[in-house]
Design an enzyme around this catalytic site. Sequence first.
Site, PDB file in Angstrom:
ATOM      1  N   VAL A   1     -37.267 -46.468  -5.793  1.00 52.01           N
ATOM      2  CA  VAL A   1     -38.458 -45.825  -6.300  1.00 52.01           C
ATOM      3  C   VAL A   1     -38.383 -44.265  -6.626  1.00 52.01           C
ATOM      4  O   VAL A   1     -38.431 -43.864  -7.712  1.00 52.01           O
ATOM      5  CB  VAL A   1     -39.668 -46.240  -5.252  1.00 52.01           C
ATOM      6  N   CYS A   2     -38.473 -43.454  -5.652  1.00 54.11           N
ATOM      7  CA  CYS A   2     -38.789 -42.218  -5.775  1.00 54.11           C
ATOM      8  C   CYS A   2     -37.667 -41.244  -6.604  1.00 54.11           C
ATOM      9  O   CYS A   2     -37.789 -40.380  -7.478  1.00 54.11           O
ATOM     10  CB  CYS A   2     -38.567 -41.348  -4.640  1.00 54.11           C
ATOM     11  N   GLY A   3     -36.449 -41.932  -6.670  1.00 59.94           N
ATOM     12  CA  GLY A   3     -35.324 -41.197  -7.476  1.00 59.94           C
ATOM     13  C   GLY A   3     -35.145 -42.066  -8.817  1.00 59.94           C
ATOM     14  O   GLY A   3     -34.274 -41.786  -9.680  1.00 59.94           O
TER      15      GLY A   3
END
Lengths: 172, 153
Positions: free
Chosen positions: B43-45
Amino acid sequence: MALRKPVDADDHIEGNIHAAIELVEYGDYQCPHCQKAYYIVKRWQREFGDNLKLVFRNFPLENIHPLAKPAAIATEAAARQGKFWEMHDHLFENHDDFSRGKLVQFAEELGLNVTDFSKDLEDPELSAKVDADFYGGMRSGVNATPTFFVNGEKFEGSWDTGELRDFLQNLI
Amino acid sequence: MLATGSIAPEFSLPVTPDQFLSLSELKGKRVILAFYPADWSPVCGDQMALYNEMLKFFKQHNAELLGISVDGKWCHTAFSQDRKLHFPLLADFEPKGAVAKLYDVFDEASGESKRALYVIDEEGVIAWSYLSPKGVNPGADGILDALEQLNTK
């Protein structure tokens, strides 16, 4: 890549401003990796003491973390009452709910003037400050959260394996 | 990668389960082609999630972003809904990777597209390109530099 906007008076700085290590973190209060990094950074602050200056800049990914920006604005509102870092810590330690009621409750717990705080949550100037952090991060090559810059240069290695810690150690 | 200054090759790919999008439909706008290996990376990357946050900055430069991978249209639909993406994902699925090959960014070993960016100007000419090292999310700074440079022309 280099930090396009150097650390200045608009930034929130914790620690010795003349420290050998300047660590700038771009983060998002709803990002689980940033929540994990929070405790690691705390450890480095204890370990490196006066040798470490910490700066936190906002990089809220609003689509996947819809409450990250309100949380960021809450830290800026707290900053107006001199309690940026208290709110920053409080948010990372209590990250389950950043609804408005909860943010106001946090302000109360930190002893802030809640009337001023609530008004500041709506201040477009604070929203613009968070956006400016985001834009500056984007132009500096931030491509994930958290992203760290050490003495103005982006750290490309991993932050959660000891690699960044060892890198910092070598600067002292 | 295709040379800067050359005409971006025309293509037409599924953009939803029942619609196609052709590059030529976007003439008059700048187009950012973001080739990437696969949907559903962490997700975040994630590069697409990141670009989703940056759409307003791209739009300020009259630029439309298109994500392209070899995933099928149903996979794209699910991924896009899950990540709340506000830009099209094109399915370079059948024949697999044909457009990635056309743009010289297909990775034969993995059968996926490489992570590569093209910025195409209003006339359909390639203005900038970038091939990212394997596993590295290239961010958006290079794209914005390219778009700013087009503004000065």
